[in-house]
Design a protein around this motif. Sequence first.
Motif, mmCIF file in Angstrom:
data_model
loop_
_atom_site.group_PDB
_atom_site.id
_atom_site.type_symbol
_atom_site.label_atom_id
_atom_site.label_comp_id
_atom_site.label_asym_id
_atom_site.label_seq_id
_atom_site.Cartn_x
_atom_site.Cartn_y
_atom_site.Cartn_z
ATOM 1 N N ASP A 184 12.021 37.480 1.301
ATOM 2 C CA ASP A 184 10.971 36.509 1.959
ATOM 3 C C ASP A 184 9.565 36.847 1.171
ATOM 4 O O ASP A 184 9.397 37.916 0.776
ATOM 5 N N GLU A 197 5.883 36.742 2.730
ATOM 6 C CA GLU A 197 4.567 36.339 3.999
ATOM 7 C C GLU A 197 3.301 36.573 3.562
ATOM 8 O O GLU A 197 3.010 37.716 2.837
ATOM 9 N N LEU A 201 12.393 32.937 2.756
ATOM 10 C CA LEU A 201 11.598 32.509 3.680
ATOM 11 C C LEU A 201 10.214 32.449 3.497
ATOM 12 O O LEU A 201 9.840 33.551 2.937
ATOM 13 N N ASN A 208 6.671 32.207 4.556
ATOM 14 C CA ASN A 208 5.918 32.094 5.967
ATOM 15 C C ASN A 208 4.497 32.421 5.578
ATOM 16 O O ASN A 208 4.143 33.498 5.237
ATOM 17 N N ALA A 209 3.889 31.286 5.971
ATOM 18 C CA ALA A 209 2.398 31.624 5.663
ATOM 19 C C ALA A 209 1.613 30.629 6.653
ATOM 20 O O ALA A 209 2.074 29.725 7.069
ATOM 21 N N ARG A 232 13.683 28.714 0.108
ATOM 22 C CA ARG A 232 15.139 28.358 1.094
ATOM 23 C C ARG A 232 14.411 27.758 2.261
ATOM 24 O O ARG A 232 15.047 26.838 2.991
ATOM 25 N N GLU A 233 13.250 28.331 2.932
ATOM 26 C CA GLU A 233 12.811 27.809 4.050
ATOM 27 C C GLU A 233 11.192 27.822 3.927
ATOM 28 O O GLU A 233 10.891 28.953 3.324
ATOM 29 N N ILE A 234 10.501 27.089 4.470
ATOM 30 C CA ILE A 234 9.177 27.294 4.512
ATOM 31 C C ILE A 234 8.596 26.988 5.932
ATOM 32 O O ILE A 234 8.964 26.118 6.760
ATOM 33 N N GLY A 235 7.949 28.017 6.445
ATOM 34 C CA GLY A 235 7.489 27.796 7.797
ATOM 35 C C GLY A 235 6.013 28.258 7.850
ATOM 36 O O GLY A 235 5.562 29.244 7.151
ATOM 37 N N GLY A 236 5.339 27.597 8.745
ATOM 38 C CA GLY A 236 3.677 28.126 8.930
ATOM 39 C C GLY A 236 3.040 27.227 9.932
ATOM 40 O O GLY A 236 3.631 26.393 10.553
ATOM 41 N N GLU A 237 1.832 27.272 9.717
ATOM 42 C CA GLU A 237 0.906 26.362 10.584
ATOM 43 C C GLU A 237 0.600 25.128 9.710
ATOM 44 O O GLU A 237 0.892 24.019 10.285
ATOM 45 N N ASP A 253 15.204 23.889 1.914
ATOM 46 C CA ASP A 253 16.168 23.440 2.992
ATOM 47 C C ASP A 253 15.574 22.907 4.087
ATOM 48 O O ASP A 253 15.919 21.704 4.538
ATOM 49 N N GLU A 259 8.885 23.803 8.464
ATOM 50 C CA GLU A 259 8.529 23.769 9.872
ATOM 51 C C GLU A 259 7.188 24.210 9.848
ATOM 52 O O GLU A 259 6.923 25.053 9.285
ATOM 53 N N ARG A 275 10.550 19.746 10.430
ATOM 54 C CA ARG A 275 10.220 19.670 11.808
ATOM 55 C C ARG A 275 8.778 20.209 11.803
ATOM 56 O O ARG A 275 8.365 20.979 11.358
#
Lengths: 240, 207
Positions: free
Chosen positions: A121, A123, A138, A140-141, A155-160, A187, A190, A205
Amino acid sequence: MNQDNRPDLVIQGSVNASGGVYREVNVQGLGKIKGDLECHELQCGGHVSIDGSMLATSVRVDGNASVRGGVKADTMEIYGQIDVNGDVKTTSLLVKGNAKVHGSLTSDEIQVKGFFKSSGDCEAEVFKAEGAFTIGGLLNAGQVEIQLHGNCQAREIGGEHIEVRKAGSSTLNKILKHIFNTTLTVDTVEGDEIYLEYTRAKVVRGNNIAIGPGCEIDLVEYTGEYRQDNGAQVKEHTKR
Amino acid sequence: MDRDFISKKELLELTGISYGQLYRWKRKNLIPEDWFIRRSTYTGQETFFPREQILARIDKIIHMKDDLSLDELADVFSPQVFGSMVKREELVEQNIVSIPTFDLFVQHFGDEEAYPFEHVLYAYMAERLLATGEMSLEEGKGLLHAMESHYPKFQGKPCELIFIRKMGISAFALASSSAELYFEGSVKVVSRLNVAACLEELKTKLK
């Protein structure tokens, strides 16, 4: 800790040194450091391999560095190449060369202007990329800003706040585009605010989503506003 | 999907938090890494969480974040017992243990000015069981003994204290929280205490 009593380690030529606590470590030749290394400042213009983990305040690599364990450093600037076998923890990371992390990476701010790869990951509060990267886990930021110059993957991106844009149309970029495919492959994306260009994703999403040109997306789920460019392919979009 | 787990999507709908918040809390270590469980479903990979734990945690974060910063909250939720000491007077004054529990504690750990944080945790867990009347003072010694000799082995990883009784004879066991345990019929499981939850409660009391 009183740093004045610490010795410096200067390597010019080919040297095997032992790990331990140093003030400044400067490698201009070929250095092998056996064991864990703790230092205030590491500068490497040559080749250094550390046979343990590294703890430092600042790290600057213009040459080539490899670390068998993990790295903890306040600031890291990589103009050359670094290969870390463990996890990396830092406050600020700048990659203008090539950085490979075989574990996960945690930092406040990450800037990639070269090539970055992590198996785990990644971060950060701020992640800015103007180069190419591969993130095995992931990303994540709080803020993700990606300008596509090369092939990017996660694989995945998530954050604000997540923003992916194609880099400007300079001649170099046009040539590069023919050689590499400058897309982001991921993938799932979010986040609260999402803007994507030239992105291939299965699921996107979020709250407010805008899908720009060059995107190929299977499913978009949004709660707020949704916009879609004419040049985007979205198989399905639903409001929740 | 079994009912002990909740999907990320369902979680956000139920609690009304956004993806951004969830990811921010993960970054700040308010939600432990090992609660994010990836499983494949017919739509591809999805993330699931242990239902009760995550709902309780999010409820706490939402209610406590007005008073504490995210970093302070992270301290509260951290399972690490950093080598802090708790003063002897605080134990009773802060209402962490009652006088009988305190006496038991002093018998076991000796009469000191201050005690390591983890010992106070053991006392707090004993207090919980004593207060509900599930455990006798005599059995409390067994609890302190079991925690002292085995809890450090978990090195801050989540675990559970299980208190069982068979034909009037009591015993304690510590198990990692992912373990499934089955007992023979005549064993009565008197109580199960989640150590991490006790730790959180104790930290909030000591603030």
